[in-house]
Design a protein around this motif. Structure first.
Motif, PDB file in Angstrom:
ATOM      1  N   LEU A  16      29.944  26.110  33.377  1.00 41.58           N
ATOM      2  CA  LEU A  16      31.384  26.034  33.626  1.00 41.58           C
ATOM      3  C   LEU A  16      31.736  25.071  34.760  1.00 41.58           C
ATOM      4  CD1 LEU A  16      32.359  29.782  33.188  1.00 41.58           C
ATOM      5  CD2 LEU A  16      32.985  27.884  31.687  1.00 41.58           C
ATOM      6  N   MET A  17      30.801  24.814  35.668  1.00 46.14           N
ATOM      7  CA  MET A  17      31.065  23.849  36.741  1.00 46.14           C
ATOM      8  C   MET A  17      31.309  22.446  36.171  1.00 46.14           C
ATOM      9  SD  MET A  17      31.228  25.189  39.775  1.00 46.14           S
ATOM     10  CE  MET A  17      30.923  23.881  40.956  1.00 46.14           C
ATOM     11  N   GLN A  18      30.853  22.205  34.953  1.00 44.08           N
ATOM     12  CA  GLN A  18      31.042  20.899  34.324  1.00 44.08           C
ATOM     13  C   GLN A  18      32.443  20.732  33.721  1.00 44.08           C
ATOM     14  OE1 GLN A  18      27.688  20.045  31.692  1.00 44.08           O
ATOM     15  NE2 GLN A  18      26.429  21.375  32.961  1.00 44.08           N
ATOM     16  N   VAL A  19      33.172  21.849  33.588  1.00 44.91           N
ATOM     17  CA  VAL A  19      34.533  21.813  33.035  1.00 44.91           C
ATOM     18  C   VAL A  19      35.492  21.476  34.170  1.00 44.91           C
ATOM     19  CG1 VAL A  19      36.327  23.155  31.860  1.00 44.91           C
ATOM     20  CG2 VAL A  19      33.906  23.539  31.302  1.00 44.91           C
ATOM     21  N   GLU A  20      36.434  20.599  33.900  1.00 44.00           N
ATOM     22  CA  GLU A  20      37.409  20.184  34.918  1.00 44.00           C
ATOM     23  C   GLU A  20      38.349  21.335  35.275  1.00 44.00           C
ATOM     24  OE1 GLU A  20      37.526  17.258  36.556  1.00 44.00           O
ATOM     25  OE2 GLU A  20      35.699  16.710  35.470  1.00 44.00           O
ATOM     26  N   LEU A  21      38.807  21.324  36.500  1.00 40.76           N
ATOM     27  CA  LEU A  21      39.763  22.308  36.979  1.00 40.76           C
ATOM     28  C   LEU A  21      41.022  22.271  36.116  1.00 40.76           C
ATOM     29  CD1 LEU A  21      40.105  24.362  39.282  1.00 40.76           C
ATOM     30  CD2 LEU A  21      41.152  22.544  40.615  1.00 40.76           C
ATOM     31  N   ASP A  22      41.544  23.420  35.777  1.00 40.35           N
ATOM     32  CA  ASP A  22      42.750  23.620  34.976  1.00 40.35           C
ATOM     33  C   ASP A  22      42.574  23.254  33.500  1.00 40.35           C
ATOM     34  OD1 ASP A  22      45.283  24.793  35.096  1.00 40.35           O
ATOM     35  OD2 ASP A  22      46.260  22.840  34.980  1.00 40.35           O
ATOM     36  N   GLU A  23      41.325  23.113  33.051  1.00 38.18           N
ATOM     37  CA  GLU A  23      41.061  22.882  31.624  1.00 38.18           C
ATOM     38  C   GLU A  23      40.572  24.174  30.984  1.00 38.18           C
ATOM     39  OE1 GLU A  23      38.485  19.684  30.611  1.00 38.18           O
ATOM     40  OE2 GLU A  23      39.755  18.178  31.535  1.00 38.18           O
ATOM     41  N   ASN A  24      40.831  24.309  29.685  1.00 39.18           N
ATOM     42  CA  ASN A  24      40.323  25.454  28.941  1.00 39.18           C
ATOM     43  C   ASN A  24      38.807  25.344  28.813  1.00 39.18           C
ATOM     44  OD1 ASN A  24      42.917  26.333  28.547  1.00 39.18           O
ATOM     45  ND2 ASN A  24      43.069  25.595  26.466  1.00 39.18           N
ATOM     46  N   ILE A  25      38.171  26.505  28.703  1.00 40.31           N
ATOM     47  CA  ILE A  25      36.729  26.477  28.484  1.00 40.31           C
ATOM     48  C   ILE A  25      36.472  25.877  27.105  1.00 40.31           C
ATOM     49  CG2 ILE A  25      36.293  28.453  29.981  1.00 40.31           C
ATOM     50  CD1 ILE A  25      35.848  30.090  27.357  1.00 40.31           C
ATOM     51  N   PRO A  26      35.334  25.219  26.899  1.00 41.82           N
ATOM     52  CA  PRO A  26      35.043  24.626  25.598  1.00 41.82           C
ATOM     53  C   PRO A  26      34.700  25.698  24.557  1.00 41.82           C
ATOM     54  CG  PRO A  26      33.230  24.225  27.124  1.00 41.82           C
ATOM     55  CD  PRO A  26      34.325  24.886  27.904  1.00 41.82           C
ATOM     56  N   THR A  80      45.268  29.172  24.548  1.00 42.83           N
ATOM     57  CA  THR A  80      44.310  29.063  23.449  1.00 42.83           C
ATOM     58  C   THR A  80      42.932  29.545  23.851  1.00 42.83           C
ATOM     59  OG1 THR A  80      43.837  26.767  24.042  1.00 42.83           O
ATOM     60  CG2 THR A  80      45.529  27.136  22.358  1.00 42.83           C
ATOM     61  N   ALA A  81      42.634  29.503  25.149  1.00 45.80           N
ATOM     62  CA  ALA A  81      41.340  29.949  25.671  1.00 45.80           C
ATOM     63  C   ALA A  81      41.473  30.148  27.179  1.00 45.80           C
ATOM     64  CB  ALA A  81      40.273  28.904  25.377  1.00 45.80           C
ATOM     65  N   PRO A  82      40.540  30.887  27.770  1.00 43.77           N
ATOM     66  CA  PRO A  82      40.559  30.992  29.231  1.00 43.77           C
ATOM     67  C   PRO A  82      40.424  29.606  29.858  1.00 43.77           C
ATOM     68  CG  PRO A  82      39.075  32.616  28.293  1.00 43.77           C
ATOM     69  CD  PRO A  82      39.473  31.696  27.187  1.00 43.77           C
ATOM     70  N   ARG A  83      40.965  29.457  31.053  1.00 39.48           N
ATOM     71  CA  ARG A  83      40.869  28.157  31.720  1.00 39.48           C
ATOM     72  C   ARG A  83      40.313  28.333  33.125  1.00 39.48           C
ATOM     73  NH1 ARG A  83      45.511  27.395  34.922  1.00 39.48           N
ATOM     74  NH2 ARG A  83      47.013  29.041  34.511  1.00 39.48           N
ATOM     75  N   ILE A  84      39.776  27.258  33.647  1.00 39.32           N
ATOM     76  CA  ILE A  84      39.207  27.241  34.987  1.00 39.32           C
ATOM     77  C   ILE A  84      40.363  27.090  35.977  1.00 39.32           C
ATOM     78  CG2 ILE A  84      37.656  26.025  36.568  1.00 39.32           C
ATOM     79  CD1 ILE A  84      36.163  27.105  34.145  1.00 39.32           C
ATOM     80  N   VAL A  85      40.536  28.088  36.848  1.00 35.72           N
ATOM     81  CA  VAL A  85      41.627  28.015  37.826  1.00 35.72           C
ATOM     82  C   VAL A  85      41.124  27.760  39.240  1.00 35.72           C
ATOM     83  CG1 VAL A  85      43.265  29.351  36.451  1.00 35.72           C
ATOM     84  CG2 VAL A  85      41.732  30.537  38.049  1.00 35.72           C
ATOM     85  N   ALA A  86      39.822  27.935  39.452  1.00 41.21           N
ATOM     86  CA  ALA A  86      39.217  27.617  40.749  1.00 41.21           C
ATOM     87  C   ALA A  86      37.724  27.434  40.541  1.00 41.21           C
ATOM     88  CB  ALA A  86      39.470  28.721  41.761  1.00 41.21           C
ATOM     89  N   LYS A  87      37.148  26.531  41.322  1.00 39.63           N
ATOM     90  CA  LYS A  87      35.698  26.368  41.288  1.00 39.63           C
ATOM     91  C   LYS A  87      35.264  25.699  42.576  1.00 39.63           C
ATOM     92  CE  LYS A  87      35.293  21.946  38.814  1.00 39.63           C
ATOM     93  NZ  LYS A  87      34.628  21.296  37.696  1.00 39.63           N
ATOM     94  N   GLY A  88      34.049  25.980  42.970  1.00 43.53           N
ATOM     95  CA  GLY A  88      33.561  25.364  44.185  1.00 43.53           C
ATOM     96  C   GLY A  88      32.135  25.757  44.505  1.00 43.53           C
ATOM     97  N   ARG A  89      31.609  25.109  45.537  1.00 48.42           N
ATOM     98  CA  ARG A  89      30.248  25.359  46.012  1.00 48.42           C
ATOM     99  C   ARG A  89      30.300  25.730  47.492  1.00 48.42           C
ATOM    100  NH1 ARG A  89      29.764  20.984  42.524  1.00 48.42           N
ATOM    101  NH2 ARG A  89      28.212  21.279  40.892  1.00 48.42           N
ATOM    102  N   GLY A  90      29.269  26.414  47.955  1.00 50.36           N
ATOM    103  CA  GLY A  90      29.144  26.725  49.370  1.00 50.36           C
ATOM    104  C   GLY A  90      30.272  27.591  49.888  1.00 50.36           C
ATOM    105  N   LEU A  91      30.926  27.115  50.944  1.00 53.56           N
ATOM    106  CA  LEU A  91      32.001  27.892  51.576  1.00 53.56           C
ATOM    107  C   LEU A  91      33.181  28.124  50.632  1.00 53.56           C
ATOM    108  CD1 LEU A  91      32.008  26.342  55.166  1.00 53.56           C
ATOM    109  CD2 LEU A  91      31.090  28.559  54.450  1.00 53.56           C
ATOM    110  N   ILE A  92      33.462  27.155  49.778  1.00 55.43           N
ATOM    111  CA  ILE A  92      34.557  27.323  48.815  1.00 55.43           C
ATOM    112  C   ILE A  92      34.196  28.416  47.816  1.00 55.43           C
ATOM    113  CG2 ILE A  92      35.863  26.224  46.955  1.00 55.43           C
ATOM    114  CD1 ILE A  92      35.678  23.612  48.612  1.00 55.43           C
ATOM    115  N   ALA A  93      32.962  28.425  47.359  1.00 62.54           N
ATOM    116  CA  ALA A  93      32.508  29.467  46.433  1.00 62.54           C
ATOM    117  C   ALA A  93      32.636  30.840  47.087  1.00 62.54           C
ATOM    118  CB  ALA A  93      31.066  29.203  46.004  1.00 62.54           C
ATOM    119  N   GLN A  94      32.196  30.934  48.319  1.00 61.78           N
ATOM    120  CA  GLN A  94      32.283  32.207  49.035  1.00 61.78           C
ATOM    121  C   GLN A  94      33.734  32.653  49.171  1.00 61.78           C
ATOM    122  OE1 GLN A  94      29.580  34.016  49.711  1.00 61.78           O
ATOM    123  NE2 GLN A  94      31.014  35.646  50.243  1.00 61.78           N
TER     124      GLN A  94
END
Length: 92
Positions: free
Chosen positions: A57-67, A20-34
């Protein structure tokens, strides 16, 4: 101006037929972001830098569709990616 002390953030989106919409499949800060950014580049995925969009988008939970409020912003990003891919594949 970017705060040099602020840790880098990254989001990876995926969209498949039937979603139904794009979803968050990965997110992170610092070394994970890199690592997210490096993996994207290794696989030929374009990396778009938008601190504002990533912050939201960092506020959206992992594996959830974008609002729905972000549909237009993400659609513009996808249109940008489509243009880049089209330019890269068209003969010069």
């Amino acid at each position: 101006m970017t705060n040099p002390d602020k840790r880098k953030e990254a989001i990876a989106l995926a969209y498949q037929t039937g979603d139904t919409a794009p979803r968050i499949v990965a997110k992170g800060r610092g070394l994970i972001a890199q690592a997210i950014i490096e993996r994207a580049k290794e696989h030929g995925v374009y990396v778009h830098e938008s601190e504002d969009l990533v912050g939201i988008l960092m506020q959206v939970e992992l594996d959830e569709n974008i609002p729905p409020q972000l549909y237009q912003a993400v659609a513009e990003l996808l249109a940008w990616l489509y243009r880049l891919e089209k330019e890269e594949t068209s003969p010069s």
